[in-house]
Design an enzyme around this catalytic site. Structure first.
Site, PDB file in Angstrom:
ATOM      1  N   LYS A 140     -19.993 -21.171  69.822  1.00 17.76           N
ATOM      2  CA  LYS A 140     -19.718 -20.708  68.477  1.00 17.76           C
ATOM      3  C   LYS A 140     -19.537 -19.191  68.496  1.00 17.76           C
ATOM      4  O   LYS A 140     -20.262 -18.485  69.201  1.00 17.76           O
ATOM      5  CB  LYS A 140     -20.887 -21.110  67.566  1.00 17.76           C
ATOM      6  CG  LYS A 140     -20.705 -20.809  66.083  1.00 17.76           C
ATOM      7  CD  LYS A 140     -21.906 -21.347  65.314  1.00 17.76           C
ATOM      8  CE  LYS A 140     -21.834 -21.032  63.827  1.00 17.76           C
ATOM      9  NZ  LYS A 140     -23.010 -21.573  63.097  1.00 17.76           N
ATOM     10  N   SER A 165     -22.136 -24.274  59.258  1.00 17.76           N
ATOM     11  CA  SER A 165     -21.150 -23.284  59.671  1.00 17.76           C
ATOM     12  C   SER A 165     -20.687 -23.482  61.118  1.00 17.76           C
ATOM     13  O   SER A 165     -19.767 -22.796  61.562  1.00 17.76           O
ATOM     14  CB  SER A 165     -21.733 -21.881  59.525  1.00 17.76           C
ATOM     15  OG  SER A 165     -22.833 -21.692  60.411  1.00 17.76           O
ATOM     16  N   SER A 209     -26.592 -26.033  59.480  1.00 19.66           N
ATOM     17  CA  SER A 209     -25.325 -25.609  60.065  1.00 19.66           C
ATOM     18  C   SER A 209     -25.034 -26.182  61.448  1.00 19.66           C
ATOM     19  O   SER A 209     -23.933 -25.999  61.964  1.00 19.66           O
ATOM     20  CB  SER A 209     -25.247 -24.083  60.112  1.00 19.66           C
ATOM     21  OG  SER A 209     -24.984 -23.576  58.827  1.00 19.66           O
TER      22      SER A 209
END
Length: 521
Positions: free
Chosen positions: A120, A200, A224
């Site tokens: 990420k 996210s 997330s």
């Protein structure tokens, strides 16, 4: 969770993965260009596990370089549909070649040696941009790797690239659109392209659903990792707080933030956790396989607010678990209303403290006030949604030295821990289960998200572990089952999750449908 328990778990999962078939039926993905890479390798990237890959490598039937090439080709062919990968690592093939040499010498460093991993883009990676999705950090890369990246590299993993995310991990605007960032644009859900991937860690989950990497790293403050995992039909584990180092990861709150592993199966998720947590040695291969569900007690927290169709998935899930010998009882963890009242104000104070500390380590805005000014001066940051209300509220929030803040965080920690501990003790549970997510909503910049999903909060606020595994679908749209347990019970939770995954057998490949209409979810 002691390192010994992680090592024992990973050994058991490796043995189980090699001695039994993968939990998912073999399936060819529906998108063009997908089958060629699998045919060339002789494996199905949708369903193959890390132990199966390592077994092929040990026999000389596969090399890390060939595996890395296959994933890079899939990114080139498939990612334009979903926009999950921001950039690939120019050093990936060199890292794979180094792993090739270790495999030839019989000197592999562990189960992740030669395995491609996507990160990420809020995880510091030396020599690669790390942006949190924001143009404010898109200039100079970090000077050093995050601690978890160092662990992955030391384990021989191939850093394949960086994934898109909800900008600033969805902590900028009051009504954000998950999966959107100014750097990467909008990530799409591979199952239905006009639906949202949740945030996210949206890019990490969507990339895994599309088989663009073997594993990926996500981060979570509250939901997330697990919500994107559920909504994209993959596995996501939010570890116990502190089990994985947060050093070098763009923060929201040190009191709740953690990075964690995501994969298409629990085995790969557990093996990745063993590396991230610093316990990457697999014990003897004769370790027994994970046990069955017989006699396990699971508390089902239904959450009817997520809708009748999701509740029907939970009813079918409970029936399958009972048929495998588990005892499923209905529960309702206490204190949820109070947790919802307290969490956001506490996070505002913590974000101001922690983002200022992080920005001081990077070139660009030096603190939150400068970051707010940057967004006002750059219209590209407002092309999907204009707001930065959370930034502005955090700037005015009480400092973390304030007595009222301290009382608020203490109450949060107490009530969130008790919500899980008391429920598990009262019903003598091995885990609490709930729906991870509703069906994916249509992505809409003007409206923002439709994501009031309370199931992740107790584990997120308490710092306890949670794990989402595929449970079923509402039409074309995946729904996950979220499992929670007590502090540092990650190994037991993953072992249980492997048994649940095998029993539910709910994974299926995405079809990249353009749309399914408003009534499909």
């Amino acid at each position: 969770m002691a390192k010994r328990s992680v090592a024992a778990l990973t050994a058991a999962l490796v043995a189980g993965s090699l001695l039994t078939s993968a939990p998912h039926p073999r399936a060819e993905a529906a998108e063009p260009g997908g089958g060629g890479a699998r045919a060339a390798l002789g494996v199905d990237l949708d369903t193959v596990t890390i132990p199966e890959l390592q077994a092929r490598m040990a026999k000389g039937r596969l090399t890390p370089s060939a595996l890395t090439h296959a994933y890079l080709r899939r990114i080139k062919d498939v990612d334009p549909k979903i926009k999950a990968v921001l950039r690939t690592n120019p050093q990936a093939l060199r890292q794979a070649a180094e792993s090739d040499a270790r495999h030839r010498r019989g000197e592999i460093r562990g189960p992740l040696d030669g395995i491609p991993v996507l990160l990420k883009d809020n995880v510091d990676t030396r020599g690669m941009p790390t942006t949190a999705g924001s143009l404010a950090l898109a200039g100079s890369p970090p000077d050093a790797d995050a601690k978890l990246v160092t662990r992955l590299k030391d384990a021989g993993a191939v850093i394949l690239g960086k994934t898109n995310l909800s900008e600033w991990a969805n902590f900028r605007a009051a009504k954000p659109t998950s999966g959107w960032s100014a750097v990467g644009g909008q990530t799409r859900n591979p199952y239905v392209l006009d639906r949202n991937p949740c945030g996210s860690s949206s890019g990490s989950a969507a990339a895994l659903a599309a088989s663009l990497s073997q594993v990926a790293i996500g981060t979570e403050t509250d939901g997330s990792i697990v919500c994107p995992a559920g909504m994209n039909g993959v596995v996501g584990h939010k570890p116990s707080l502190g089990l994985v180092s947060q050093s070098g990861v763009v923060p929201i709150s040190a009191e709740q933030d953690t990075a964690g592993p995501m994969a298409r199966n629990v085995t790969d998720t557990a093996l990745t956790l063993s590396v991230l947590s610093g316990s990457d040695e697999v014990a003897a291969s004769r370790t027994p396989r994970p046990g069955s569900l017989r006699g396990k007690r699971i508390g089902l927290w239904r959450l009817p607010s997520l809708g009748e169709k999701v509740d029907a998935v939970m009813t079918r899930t409970a029936k399958k678990l009972r048929s495998a010998g588990a005892e499923v009882v209905e529960v309702s963890p206490p204190y949820q209303k109070r947790l919802a009242e307290l969490e956001f104000p506490a996070l505002l104070s913590e974000f101001h403290r922690d983002i200022d500390s992080y920005l001081a380590t990077r070139k660009g805005p030096r603190d939150l006030a400068e970051l707010i000014a940057f967004n006002r001066a750059h219209p590209e940051e407002r092309t999907c949604f204009a707001g930065q209300e959370l930034f502005e509220q955090a700037l005015e929030a009480p400092p973390t030295t304030d007595p009222d803040y301290r009382a608020m965080r203490a109450e949060l920690k107490d009530l969130s821990s008790r919500s899980i501990d008391e429920t598990m003790a009262e019903h003598r549970l091995d885990a609490i289960a709930s729906p991870t997510n509703p069906p994916a909503w249509t992505t809409d910049c003007a409206r923002g998200d439709n994501d009031v999903i309370p199931s992740s909060t107790p584990a997120a606020v308490s710092g306890y572990p949670s794990l989402s595994v595929p449970a079923g679908s509402v039409g074309e749209l995946p729904v996950g089952l979220l499992l929670m347990a007590g502090d540092r019970q990650d190994a037991r939770l993953l072992s249980l999750g492997a048994a649940v995954e095998r029993r539910l057998d709910a994974w299926r490949a995405p079809r990249y449908l353009p749309s399914v209409g408003p009534d499909a979810g």
